[in-house]
Write a protein that holds these residues in place. Structure first.
Motif, PDB file in Angstrom:
ATOM      1  N   SER A   7       0.662  -1.480  -0.231  1.00  0.00           N
ATOM      2  CA  SER A   7      -0.098  -0.115   0.303  1.00  0.00           C
ATOM      3  C   SER A   7       0.177   1.422   0.192  1.00  0.00           C
ATOM      4  O   SER A   7       0.736   1.891  -0.583  1.00  0.00           O
ATOM      5  CB  SER A   7      -0.477  -0.013   1.674  1.00  0.00           C
ATOM      6  N   VAL A   8       1.666   0.931   0.658  1.00  0.00           N
ATOM      7  CA  VAL A   8       2.995   2.076   1.045  1.00  0.00           C
ATOM      8  C   VAL A   8       3.228   2.722  -0.119  1.00  0.00           C
ATOM      9  O   VAL A   8       3.770   3.547  -1.188  1.00  0.00           O
ATOM     10  CB  VAL A   8       3.459   1.983   2.095  1.00  0.00           C
ATOM     11  N   GLU A   9       3.780   1.621  -1.206  1.00  0.00           N
ATOM     12  CA  GLU A   9       4.674   1.339  -2.573  1.00  0.00           C
ATOM     13  C   GLU A   9       3.909   2.399  -3.497  1.00  0.00           C
ATOM     14  O   GLU A   9       4.646   3.472  -4.209  1.00  0.00           O
ATOM     15  CB  GLU A   9       5.057   0.051  -2.855  1.00  0.00           C
ATOM     16  N   PHE A  10       2.245   1.947  -3.417  1.00  0.00           N
ATOM     17  CA  PHE A  10       1.874   2.425  -4.616  1.00  0.00           C
ATOM     18  C   PHE A  10       0.969   3.733  -4.113  1.00  0.00           C
ATOM     19  O   PHE A  10       1.228   4.839  -4.829  1.00  0.00           O
ATOM     20  CB  PHE A  10       0.322   1.355  -4.943  1.00  0.00           C
TER      21      PHE A  10
ATOM     22  N   LEU B 270      -1.719   7.275   3.311  1.00  0.00           N
ATOM     23  CA  LEU B 270       0.266   6.475   3.560  1.00  0.00           C
ATOM     24  C   LEU B 270       0.246   6.519   5.052  1.00  0.00           C
ATOM     25  O   LEU B 270       0.956   5.840   5.094  1.00  0.00           O
ATOM     26  CB  LEU B 270       0.540   8.162   2.260  1.00  0.00           C
ATOM     27  N   SER B 271       0.275   7.783   5.441  1.00  0.00           N
ATOM     28  CA  SER B 271       0.943   7.606   6.199  1.00  0.00           C
ATOM     29  C   SER B 271       0.489   6.633   7.075  1.00  0.00           C
ATOM     30  O   SER B 271       0.704   6.502   8.463  1.00  0.00           O
ATOM     31  CB  SER B 271       0.820   9.462   7.334  1.00  0.00           C
ATOM     32  N   VAL B 272      -1.060   7.028   7.244  1.00  0.00           N
ATOM     33  CA  VAL B 272      -2.026   5.295   8.410  1.00  0.00           C
ATOM     34  C   VAL B 272      -1.332   4.082   7.990  1.00  0.00           C
ATOM     35  O   VAL B 272      -1.016   3.598   8.932  1.00  0.00           O
ATOM     36  CB  VAL B 272      -3.294   5.280   8.432  1.00  0.00           C
ATOM     37  N   SER B 273      -1.067   3.906   6.767  1.00  0.00           N
ATOM     38  CA  SER B 273      -0.507   2.724   6.497  1.00  0.00           C
ATOM     39  C   SER B 273       1.197   2.583   6.994  1.00  0.00           C
ATOM     40  O   SER B 273       1.459   1.549   7.954  1.00  0.00           O
ATOM     41  CB  SER B 273      -0.219   2.324   5.247  1.00  0.00           C
ATOM     42  N   LEU B 274       1.276   3.558   7.334  1.00  0.00           N
ATOM     43  CA  LEU B 274       2.841   3.765   7.758  1.00  0.00           C
ATOM     44  C   LEU B 274       3.076   2.915   9.827  1.00  0.00           C
ATOM     45  O   LEU B 274       3.580   2.342  10.077  1.00  0.00           O
ATOM     46  CB  LEU B 274       3.968   4.753   7.920  1.00  0.00           C
ATOM     47  N   ASN B 275       1.932   4.116  10.604  1.00  0.00           N
ATOM     48  CA  ASN B 275       2.179   3.217  11.158  1.00  0.00           C
ATOM     49  C   ASN B 275       1.207   1.863  11.447  1.00  0.00           C
ATOM     50  O   ASN B 275       1.670   1.336  12.632  1.00  0.00           O
ATOM     51  CB  ASN B 275       0.614   4.606  11.898  1.00  0.00           C
TER      52      ASN B 275
ATOM     53  N   PHE C 148       8.337   6.733  12.231  1.00  0.00           N
ATOM     54  CA  PHE C 148       9.580   7.975  11.663  1.00  0.00           C
ATOM     55  C   PHE C 148       9.196   8.523  10.354  1.00  0.00           C
ATOM     56  O   PHE C 148       8.886   9.455   9.971  1.00  0.00           O
ATOM     57  CB  PHE C 148      10.507   8.099  12.122  1.00  0.00           C
ATOM     58  N   ARG C 149       8.652   7.587   9.701  1.00  0.00           N
ATOM     59  CA  ARG C 149       8.288   7.869   8.462  1.00  0.00           C
ATOM     60  C   ARG C 149       6.670   8.145   8.266  1.00  0.00           C
ATOM     61  O   ARG C 149       7.219   9.667   7.412  1.00  0.00           O
ATOM     62  CB  ARG C 149       9.002   6.068   7.458  1.00  0.00           C
ATOM     63  N   SER C 150       5.992   7.897   9.020  1.00  0.00           N
ATOM     64  CA  SER C 150       4.937   7.979   8.961  1.00  0.00           C
ATOM     65  C   SER C 150       5.316  10.223   8.982  1.00  0.00           C
ATOM     66  O   SER C 150       4.317  10.999   9.189  1.00  0.00           O
ATOM     67  CB  SER C 150       4.155   8.243   9.772  1.00  0.00           C
ATOM     68  N   LEU C 151       5.763   9.987  10.402  1.00  0.00           N
ATOM     69  CA  LEU C 151       5.821  11.919  10.927  1.00  0.00           C
ATOM     70  C   LEU C 151       6.734  12.848  10.414  1.00  0.00           C
ATOM     71  O   LEU C 151       5.500  13.566  10.008  1.00  0.00           O
ATOM     72  CB  LEU C 151       7.233  10.995  12.117  1.00  0.00           C
ATOM     73  N   GLU C 152       7.640  12.003   9.667  1.00  0.00           N
ATOM     74  CA  GLU C 152       8.194  12.847   8.569  1.00  0.00           C
ATOM     75  C   GLU C 152       7.207  13.247   7.316  1.00  0.00           C
ATOM     76  O   GLU C 152       7.280  14.688   6.555  1.00  0.00           O
ATOM     77  CB  GLU C 152       9.136  12.030   7.891  1.00  0.00           C
ATOM     78  N   VAL C 153       6.280  12.167   6.856  1.00  0.00           N
ATOM     79  CA  VAL C 153       5.041  12.007   5.921  1.00  0.00           C
ATOM     80  C   VAL C 153       4.037  13.900   6.287  1.00  0.00           C
ATOM     81  O   VAL C 153       3.430  14.493   4.907  1.00  0.00           O
ATOM     82  CB  VAL C 153       4.110  11.316   5.351  1.00  0.00           C
ATOM     83  N   ARG C 154       4.236  13.203   7.854  1.00  0.00           N
ATOM     84  CA  ARG C 154       3.043  14.249   7.874  1.00  0.00           C
ATOM     85  C   ARG C 154       3.626  15.635   8.217  1.00  0.00           C
ATOM     86  O   ARG C 154       2.735  16.522   7.222  1.00  0.00           O
ATOM     87  CB  ARG C 154       2.566  13.525   8.928  1.00  0.00           C
ATOM     88  N   ARG C 155       4.763  15.955   8.701  1.00  0.00           N
ATOM     89  CA  ARG C 155       5.606  17.300   9.069  1.00  0.00           C
ATOM     90  C   ARG C 155       5.782  17.907   7.574  1.00  0.00           C
ATOM     91  O   ARG C 155       4.930  18.969   7.226  1.00  0.00           O
ATOM     92  CB  ARG C 155       6.817  16.704   9.302  1.00  0.00           C
ATOM     93  N   ASN C 156       5.920  17.525   6.567  1.00  0.00           N
ATOM     94  CA  ASN C 156       5.873  17.873   5.270  1.00  0.00           C
ATOM     95  C   ASN C 156       4.397  18.462   4.460  1.00  0.00           C
ATOM     96  O   ASN C 156       4.609  19.366   4.037  1.00  0.00           O
ATOM     97  CB  ASN C 156       6.436  16.925   4.339  1.00  0.00           C
ATOM     98  N   ALA C 157       3.579  17.502   4.628  1.00  0.00           N
ATOM     99  CA  ALA C 157       2.405  17.710   4.554  1.00  0.00           C
ATOM    100  C   ALA C 157       1.952  19.321   5.276  1.00  0.00           C
ATOM    101  O   ALA C 157       1.431  19.938   4.652  1.00  0.00           O
ATOM    102  CB  ALA C 157       1.316  16.864   4.731  1.00  0.00           C
ATOM    103  N   LEU C 158       2.285  19.689   6.592  1.00  0.00           N
ATOM    104  CA  LEU C 158       1.929  20.169   6.918  1.00  0.00           C
ATOM    105  C   LEU C 158       2.429  21.840   6.959  1.00  0.00           C
ATOM    106  O   LEU C 158       2.565  22.818   7.102  1.00  0.00           O
ATOM    107  CB  LEU C 158       2.040  19.856   8.723  1.00  0.00           C
ATOM    108  N   LEU C 159       3.798  21.456   6.282  1.00  0.00           N
ATOM    109  CA  LEU C 159       3.574  22.547   5.737  1.00  0.00           C
ATOM    110  C   LEU C 159       3.484  23.502   4.434  1.00  0.00           C
ATOM    111  O   LEU C 159       3.574  24.998   5.095  1.00  0.00           O
ATOM    112  CB  LEU C 159       5.600  22.559   5.162  1.00  0.00           C
ATOM    113  N   ASN C 160       2.581  23.669   3.826  1.00  0.00           N
ATOM    114  CA  ASN C 160       1.934  23.572   2.837  1.00  0.00           C
ATOM    115  C   ASN C 160       0.634  23.629   3.830  1.00  0.00           C
ATOM    116  O   ASN C 160      -0.134  24.263   3.108  1.00  0.00           O
ATOM    117  CB  ASN C 160       2.185  22.405   2.014  1.00  0.00           C
ATOM    118  N   HIS C 161       0.029  22.915   4.922  1.00  0.00           N
ATOM    119  CA  HIS C 161      -1.410  23.505   5.426  1.00  0.00           C
ATOM    120  C   HIS C 161      -1.112  23.775   6.912  1.00  0.00           C
ATOM    121  O   HIS C 161      -1.893  22.867   7.617  1.00  0.00           O
ATOM    122  CB  HIS C 161      -2.011  21.565   5.054  1.00  0.00           C
ATOM    123  N   ARG C 162      -0.940  24.546   7.253  1.00  0.00           N
ATOM    124  CA  ARG C 162      -0.361  24.751   7.698  1.00  0.00           C
ATOM    125  C   ARG C 162      -1.551  25.273   9.414  1.00  0.00           C
ATOM    126  O   ARG C 162      -1.457  24.871  11.074  1.00  0.00           O
ATOM    127  CB  ARG C 162       0.641  26.585   8.633  1.00  0.00           C
TER     128      ARG C 162
END
Length: 353
Positions: A230-233, A248-253, A273-287
Motif C-alpha cells: 500500500s505504501v509502495e503505490f 499513506l501515513s496511516v499505512s506506515l503507522n 518516523f517515516r509517517s511523522l516525516e510524511v505528516r510534517r512535510n504536509a503540514l508545511l503547506n497546510h499549517r
C-alpha cells in the motif's frame, strides 16, 4: 456489539482514514461512472450489462444477500430444516434461525446459490461492446464467447461497499475476498494504462484495507505485506492530496504498530518516523489544518513512546512535550466535535506519559 471495522474505528485516532479511503474510492467511481455514461451517449456504446440481466441502478441484491451482514452471500449456507440462507460465518454464531426462530439442526453449504452470487460478481459492470460493432443487444446477449473487461470503476466501488458491510459484521473472510477481487481489477487496469496516479491511489487504499483484514484475522505477516505494498503505490502519487497523505501515513503507522507488538522496537520506530516525516512535510503547506496537526501530534507520541522503550528518555520527553504543545496551539471550530474529542483523548494519553 461494536463492529471491528477498518473504516470506522476509534482505537487509534489516525485509523479513521481507512473509512475515508473506502469512501474516496466510491467518490472517484461515481465521477468516473458519470463520465462514462456521458461518453457512451456520444459514442453509441451500449452500457455495460450483467450476464444475469441486471444493472447497477435497478438490481436489488436481496435474494443474493445475507440479512445478517447486508452484503452479498459468501460461503452460502442453508439452515436445516428451515432452509433459510446466510453467509457461513454469519449463521455459525446462531443456534436458532434469525429469520424464523427454528432450531438449527445443522448447516449445509448451498453450492447452487453461491454459484449464482459468484456469477453476478464476475460479470458486474464488465461487458462492453465495441463502438464499431453493429450487433444488436439481442445478438450480443446470445453470443457465447462473451469477453469480460472492466469498463468502469463502478465495479470497484461495488466490491468495496460489500467488503465494508461484511467487515462491520465481522465476516472478515468475505471482506477479504471482495477486496482481493477489487485489487486484481485495479492491477489489470494498471497494466493496460500505466501507473496512473488515480489508479495507484485506489490500489494503495484497497491494499491497506486488505492489510486490516489480515490483521483482524491474526495474520500479522500478510498484514505487513499488504501495508508495505500500500505504501509502495501511495508513494507513487504526487503528495498534494490530503487524503493520499493521510492514508499513506496511516499505512506506515500500522506497520509500525505490528512491529511494535512483535517486540521489534527499532523497526517500529523506523516506520513511525517515516509517517511523522510524511505528516510534517504536509503540514508545511497546510499549517491551518487542524486534523493534520493532530496527526502530527499522534506520530510524535508514537515515536516518543518507542524512544522511551529503547532507553532514549531525553528524546521521548522532547517528543511528548512537542506533541502536547501542538495540541495546546490547536484552534478547533465548534462544529468539529469529533476532532475535539480526538484531541482530548490524545491529550489525556500524552499527559499520562
Amino acid at each position: 456489539m461494536t463492529p471491528v471495522c477498518p473504516f470506522v474505528k476509534a482505537t487509534r485516532p489516525d485509523d479513521a482514514s481507512s473509512k475515508r479511503s473506502g469512501e474516496n474510492i466510491c467518490k472517484h467511481a461515481a465521477e468516473h461512472e458519470s463520465k462514462a455514461k456521458s461518453e457512451s451517449v456520444d459514442s453509441g456504446i451500449i452500457e455495460p450489462k450483467c450476464p444475469l440481466g441486471y444493472d447497477s441502478r435497478s438490481f436489488k441484491i436481496g435474494p443474493l444477500s445475507c440479512v445478517l451482514c447486508k452484503a452479498l452471500l459468501f460461503e452460502s449456507s442453508k439452515c436445516v430444516p428451515c432452509s433459510h440462507i446466510f453467509c457461513k460465518a454469519c449463521i455459525s454464531r446462531f443456534k436458532d434461525c434469525p429469520l424464523c426462530g427454528a432450531d438449527i439442526e445443522k448447516i449445509e453449504h448451498d453450492e447452487e446459490t453461491q454459484k449464482v452470487v459468484d456469477k453476478f460478481i464476475a460479470g458486474h459492470a464488465r461487458i462492453k461492446r465495441s463502438p464499431a460493432s453493429t450487433d444488436t443487444e439481442e445478438e450480443v446477449s446470445k453470443n457465447k464467447s462473451v469477453i469480460y473487461e472492466d469498463v468502469s470503476l463502478e465495479r470497484g466501488a461495488f466490491l468495496v461497499q460489500h467488503a465494508m458491510r461484511a467487515f462491520r459484521a465481522q465476516n472478515v473472510e468475505s471482506a477479504k475476498s471482495r477486496l482481493s477481487l477489487c485489487a486484481a481489477d485495479i492491477r489489470e487496469q494498471l497494466k493496460e494504462s500505466g501507473d496512473k496516479p488515480e489508479l495507484c491511489s485506489q490500489l494503495g487504499a484497497v491494499l491497506g484495507m486488505l492489510g486490516d483484514c489480515c490483521r483482524a484475522m491474526g495474520d500479522a505477516g500478510s498484514a505487513i505485506t499488504y501495508f508495505d505494498e500500500s505504501v509502495e503505490f501511495l508513494s507513487q502519487v504526487p503528495p498534494d492530496d490530503m487524503e493520499i497523505i493521510h492514508t499513506l501515513s496511516v499505512s506506515l503507522n500500522k506497520i509500525g504498530d505490528l512491529k511494535y507488538y512483535d517486540g521489534d522496537l527499532q523497526a517500529s520506530r523506523t516506520y513511525y518516523f517515516r509517517s511523522l516525516e510524511v505528516r510534517r512535510n504536509a503540514l508545511l503547506n497546510h499549517r491551518d489544518n487542524a486534523s493534520l496537526t493532530l496527526d502530527v501530534a499522534v506520530s510524535l507520541a508514537k515515536v516518543a513512546d518507542v524512544d522511551r522503550g529503547l532507553g532514549n528518555e531525553e528524546g521521548a520527553i522532547s517528543g511528548f512535550r512537542e506533541g502536547v504543545n501542538m495540541l495546546q496551539s490547536l484552534k478547533i471550530d465548534a462544529s468539529q466535535v469529533a476532532l475535539e474529542q480526538r484531541v482530548w483523548l490524545l491529550g489525556q494519553a500524552l499527559l499520562l506519559k
